[in-house]
Design an enzyme around this catalytic site. Structure first.
Site, short mmCIF file in Angstrom:
data_model
loop_
_atom_site.label_atom_id
_atom_site.label_comp_id
_atom_site.label_asym_id
_atom_site.label_seq_id
_atom_site.Cartn_x
_atom_site.Cartn_y
_atom_site.Cartn_z
N CYS A 2 0.82 -1.22 0.00
CA CYS A 2 0.00 0.00 0.00
C CYS A 2 0.86 1.27 0.00
CB CYS A 2 -0.86 0.05 1.24
SG CYS A 2 -1.91 -1.37 1.40
N ARG A 27 5.75 -0.16 -6.03
CA ARG A 27 5.62 -1.01 -4.84
C ARG A 27 4.61 -2.13 -5.07
NH1 ARG A 27 6.90 1.72 -0.02
NH2 ARG A 27 5.14 0.74 1.01
N TRP A 74 -2.80 -2.67 -1.56
CA TRP A 74 -2.31 -4.01 -1.84
C TRP A 74 -3.06 -4.88 -0.84
CZ3 TRP A 74 1.13 -7.77 0.37
CH2 TRP A 74 1.75 -8.62 -0.56
N ASN A 100 -2.16 2.12 5.74
CA ASN A 100 -1.24 1.01 5.41
C ASN A 100 -1.06 0.21 6.69
OD1 ASN A 100 -0.92 2.27 3.00
ND2 ASN A 100 1.24 2.82 3.28
N GLY A 101 -0.99 -1.10 6.57
CA GLY A 101 -0.77 -1.93 7.77
C GLY A 101 -1.99 -2.78 8.05
N GLU A 481 19.04 -23.80 -4.19
CA GLU A 481 18.65 -22.39 -4.33
C GLU A 481 19.88 -21.50 -4.49
OE1 GLU A 481 16.14 -20.88 -5.10
OE2 GLU A 481 16.40 -18.83 -4.41
N LYS A 485 20.50 -19.11 -7.69
CA LYS A 485 20.72 -17.66 -7.57
C LYS A 485 21.96 -17.25 -8.33
CE LYS A 485 17.82 -16.31 -6.56
NZ LYS A 485 16.68 -17.10 -6.41
N GLU A 488 21.50 -17.54 -12.19
CA GLU A 488 20.51 -16.58 -12.71
C GLU A 488 21.12 -15.21 -12.98
OE1 GLU A 488 16.05 -17.09 -10.96
OE2 GLU A 488 17.62 -16.86 -9.46
N HIS A 504 28.85 -39.71 -6.86
CA HIS A 504 28.30 -40.41 -8.01
C HIS A 504 28.38 -39.59 -9.29
CE1 HIS A 504 26.96 -43.51 -5.29
NE2 HIS A 504 26.50 -42.55 -4.49
N LYS A 603 10.41 -11.98 -14.61
CA LYS A 603 9.95 -12.07 -13.22
C LYS A 603 8.73 -12.96 -13.12
CE LYS A 603 10.04 -11.09 -8.91
NZ LYS A 603 11.03 -11.93 -8.21
C1 G6P Z 1 10.69 -17.13 -12.83
C2 G6P Z 1 11.45 -16.20 -11.90
C3 G6P Z 1 11.93 -16.98 -10.66
C4 G6P Z 1 10.74 -17.64 -9.98
C5 G6P Z 1 9.95 -18.51 -10.94
C6 G6P Z 1 8.64 -18.97 -10.34
O1 G6P Z 1 11.56 -18.08 -13.35
O2 G6P Z 1 12.55 -15.65 -12.58
O3 G6P Z 1 12.56 -16.09 -9.77
O4 G6P Z 1 11.21 -18.40 -8.89
O5 G6P Z 1 9.63 -17.80 -12.13
O6 G6P Z 1 7.86 -17.83 -10.15
P1 G6P Z 1 6.67 -17.70 -9.13
O7 G6P Z 1 6.18 -16.29 -9.30
O8 G6P Z 1 5.63 -18.70 -9.57
O9 G6P Z 1 7.17 -18.00 -7.76
#
Ligand code: G6P
Length: 608
Positions: A2, A27, A74, A100-101, A481, A485, A488, A504, A603
Site C-alpha cells: 500500500c 511497490r 495491496w 497502510n498496515g 537455491e 541464484k 541466474e 556419483h 519475473k
Molecule cells: C521465474 C522467476 C523466478 C521464480 C519462478 C517462479 O523463473 O525468474 O525467480 O522463482 O519464475 O515464479 P513464481 O512467481 O511462480 O514464484
C-alpha cells in the site's frame, strides 16, 4: 504494498495526488482511490486495477480541491475491488481515512461498533478504524484519532481528513513508514519519499508512536501519549530511482536487506506462542480437510519449487504427513495419480506462473483440495485456489527471488506446526519452534550486518566458471537455491547437489579451480557432511563452508568460513540461504551485470 499520499496547500490536489500515486506504483498494488474536501462533502473516488482507471474518471473533472488524500492498496483484508479500496468513509460521511498496515483486533472493535449501530460496506479493517475515529470525534480530529489509536492493536500508517476541517490532514504511524514533506504554504504526507520529491526535498521522517497534523500553515506532531517531539528537517538529495530502491544500488539488494522486516510481516498475527498454536486465516475453513489429508502435493517452479522442497522436509519431519514436491510443468503433463484426501498447495511469488496455474487446475480437476501459497494478492493463483496463505512479503521486483523464498519457507514452518498440532505435536515442541521462529528476523539481520566477508569471497570467486553447491537434509534445497541464484544473475554455471551424491558424478569435476559451497550447519547430518568436505579437499577443491556460529570443526578444512547464528535445525534454511543470496548478488555486481533484469529471464513467466 500500500502507498499513502496527502496534500494540503494552494495548488489543485488532484494532479498532485495522481502523480504521487504513480510514483508509488513500483511497490505493487491492486486498487487505488482519492478523497478530497471541496465544498460541504467529502468526495471519494476508488477503482480496482491500475491507476489509469482512476485517472480516467478524474481527468477533465471539476475537482478544484486543494486538500486531499490518495492511496494505492495491496489487499490484505478483503478482495481487491472498488469497495475495499481506500479511502474509507465513516458511516456519517464526515471522515475519510487511508491506511497502510493491519489492525489486528479489528474483529473485536467491529463487534463493539456494530452494537452501537455502525454499519460496514467493506471487508476491511480500515473501515472499522475510520468509524472508531468517528465514534470519538467531538470537534477535534487529532484528539479523536489519538483516542481511537489507543484501542488499536496492529500496525498502521494513516492519513485522515474531516469535512469540517478543510485545512487539516491528521496522520499517525506505528510499524508502517510515513514522512512529512515541507513546502512553501503547502505540506505533504506520504508513505514513501518517492511520492513527494518532485514537490519538496525538505522532509521530516516520522517514527513509530507519533501522530500529528499538517495544514496550510504548518505542521505539528506529538507522541501518542501526547508527549512532545523535537526533530529537525532533513534535506533529500537522492534521485527518484535511488529513492524507490531505498538507497540501494539494486532492487535485489534492497529485497535481501529487507528480509528481517518481510519475515516479521509473514509471521505477524499468526504465531500464538502462549498456546503453541498457529493461526493461518486463509486455511481456517479447510482445517478438517487438512486433518484428513493423507498426502500433500506441492506444485511450483524455480525458487518457489526449492521452497517447496524445504516444505517437504518440514512437513514430513514435524507433522508426519507424506509430501510430494513436483515441478508444476512436469506434473501437469504426466497424468498424475491423485489419491483421495490429497491436499495440494501451489506455491508462487507472482501468482501468475502459467505452469503452476495449470498444475493447480489439473490437481483441482482430479479432486485434490487446491490451496495456494502466494505473494501477490489478487493474482490468478490466489483467486482460483480454494484457500491459502499470503506471504505478505511486499512486491518483489528483482527477477531473482530472495525475500519471497524466505517468506515461503516461513509459511511452510508455520504450516508444519499447524499440521503437527493436529497430529499430536506436543505443546512444548510447538512452543520451542514458535520461539525459534520469532528470533529468525533478528538473526537474519545479524547475518546481513556482517556481509563484508561475503563481499570479499565474491571478489575472490567472481571470475570462476563453475561452482558446486552441496547440502544435506533440509539444507540440500538451500544448496539448490544457492546454485540457482548464482547462475541466474552472474551467468556462472553452478550446480546444487545432495552432498553424498557428489561421489556419483560431480566429484570428477573437482580440482583447484572448482569452488564448492558447502551448507554445513550443526545438525544430525553434520559428521557426514564434514566427511564430504574432506573428500573435496582431498581433490584440491576450494571449500566455502556455511557453518553454525560456534562450530569450529570445519575451520581446519574450509578455505572460507561463513558463520550463521544457531536456531532450531528445522529452521536453519532461513539463515543458511542468506549468505548464498549475498554471494550471488555481489558476484554479479562485481561483474557489472544487470542484476535486477538478468538476460533471458522474466519475473513472471506466463508462457509455458
Ligand atoms: C521465474 C522467476 C523466478 C521464480 C519462478 C517462479 O523463473 O525468474 O525467480 O522463482 O519464475 O515464479 P513464481 O512467481 O511462480 O514464484
Amino acid at each position: 504494498m500500500c502507498g499513502i499520499i496527502g496534500y494540503v496547500g494552494s495548488k489543485e490536489a488532484v494532479p498532485l495526488l495522481l502523480n504521487g500515486l504513480k510514483r508509488l506504483e513500483y511497490r505493487g498494488y491492486d486498487s487505488s482511490g482519492i478523497a478530497l474536501i471541496d465544498g460541504p462533502e467529502i468526495q471519494i473516488l476508488k477503482k480496482k486495477g491500475k491507476l489509469e482507471a482512476l485517472e480516467q474518471e478524474l481527468l477533465g473533472g471539476k475537482q478544484k480541491a486543494t486538500i486531499g488524500i490518495g492511496h494505492t492498496r495491496w489487499a490484505t483484508h478483503g478482495a481487491p475491488n472498488d469497495v475495499n479500496a481506500h479511502p474509507h468513509l465513516s458511516g456519517n460521511g464526515s471522515i475519510a481515512l487511508i491506511h497502510n498496515g493491519i489492525i489486528e483486533n479489528y474483529i473485536e472493535l467491529k463487534k463493539t461498533l456494530l452494537t452501537k449501530g455502525y454499519t460496514f460496506k467493506s471487508d476491511t479493517d480500515t473501515e472499522v478504524l475510520v468509524n472508531l475515529i468517528a465514534e470519538f470525534y467531538d470537534g477535534d480530529l487529532q484528539a479523536a484519532v489519538i483516542r481511537a489509536l489507543r484501542r488499536v492493536e496492529g500496525t498502521y500508517g494513516i492519513a485522515v481528513i474531516h469535512v469540517d476541517h478543510p485545512d487539516e490532514i491528521v496522520f499517525a504511524r506505528k510499524g508502517s513508514p510515513l514522512v512529512v514533506g515541507i513546502g512553501e504554504g503547502e505540506y505533504l504526507i506520504a508513505s514513501d519519499l518517492a511520492a513527494m520529491v518532485e514537490h519538496t526535498r525538505d522532509v521530516v521522517f516520522l517514527e513509530d508512536g507519533e501522530v500529528g497534523t499538517i495544514s496550510r500553515n504548518g505542521f505539528t506532531h506529538i507522541k501518542l501519549d501526547e508527549s512532545p517531539i523535537s526533530r529537525s528537517v532533513t534535506h533529500i538529495d537522492f534521485t527518484l530511482e535511488q529513492i524507490e530502491k531505498g538507497g540501494y544500488k539494486h532492487f535485489m539488494l534492497k529485497e535481501i536487506m529487507e528480509q528481517p522486516i518481510t519475515l516479521e510481516d509473514s509471521m505477524r498475527g499468526r504465531l500464538l506462542e502462549e498456546v503453541g498454536e498457529i493461526r493461518l486465516g486463509g486455511l481456517t475453513e479447510h482445517l478438517d480437510a487438512l486433518t484428513r489429508a493423507e498426502r500433500i502435493l506441492l506444485l511450483a517452479c524455480g525458487t518457489s519449487y526449492h521452497a517447496g522442497l524445504v516444505g517437504e522436509y518440514l512437513i514430513e519431519d514435524l507433522a508426519r504427513v507424506p509430501v510430494e514436491v513436483e515441478y508444476a510443468s512436469e506434473f501437469r503433463y504426466r497424468h498424475p495419480v491423485i489419491s483421495p484426501n490429497t491436499v495440494s498447495f501451489s506455491i508462487s511469488q507472482s501468482g501468475e506462473t502459467i505452469d503452476t496455474l495449470e498444475a493447480m487446475r489439473e490437481a483441482k480437476k482430479q479432486g485434490a483440495l487446491s490451496l495456494g501459497i502466494v505473494n501477490t494478492v489478487g493474482s490468478t493463483i490466489a483467486r482460483e485456489s480454494e484457500g491459502g496463505v499470503y506471504l505478505h512479503a511486499g512486491p518483489e521486483i528483482g527477477v531473482a527471488s530472495t525475500k519471497a523464498f524466505t517468506s515461503q519457507v516461513t509459511i511452510f514452518a508455520m504450516l508444519a506446526i499447524l499440521l503437527g498440532r493436529q497430529r499430536g505435536m506436543s505443546d512444548s515442541v510447538a512452543k520451542e519452534l514458535i520461539i525459534a521462529l520469532k528470533k529468525i528476523p533478528s538473526q537474519v539481520d545479524q547475518i546481513l550486518k556482517h556481509q563484508d566477508q561475503i563481499v570479499d569471497i565474491a571478489k575472490t570467486f567472481s571470475r570462476a566458471s563453475n561452482f558446486l553447491y552441496l547440502g544435506r537434509g533440509i539444507n540440500y534445497p538451500v544448496a539448490l537455491e544457492g546454485a540457482l541464484k548464482l547462475k541466474e544473475i552472474s551467468y556462472i554455471h553452478a550446480e546444487g547437489y545432495p552432498a553424498a551424491e557428489m561421489k556419483h558424478g560431480p566429484i570428477a569435476l573437482i580440482d583447484r579451480h572448482m569452488p564448492v559451497v558447502v551448507v554445513a550447519p550443526q545438525d544430525k547430518n553434520h559428521a557426514k557432511i564434514v566427511s564430504n568436505i574432506e573428500e573435496v579437499r582431498a581433490r584440491d577443491g576450494v571449500v566455502i563452508a556455511i557453518v553454525s556460529e560456534d562450530d569450529h570443526e570445519v575451520d581446519r578444512l574450509a578455505n572460507h568460513i561463513i558463520r550463521v547464528p544457531e536456531t532450531h535445525p528445522s529452521l536453519m534454511p532461513l539463515l543458511t540461504v542468506i549468505p548464498l543470496q549475498l554471494l550471488s548478488y555481489y558476484a554479479a555486481d562485481l561483474l557489472n551485470l544487470d542484476v535486477d533484469k538478468p538476460r533471458n529471464l522474466a519475473k513472471s513467466v506466463t508462457v509455458e
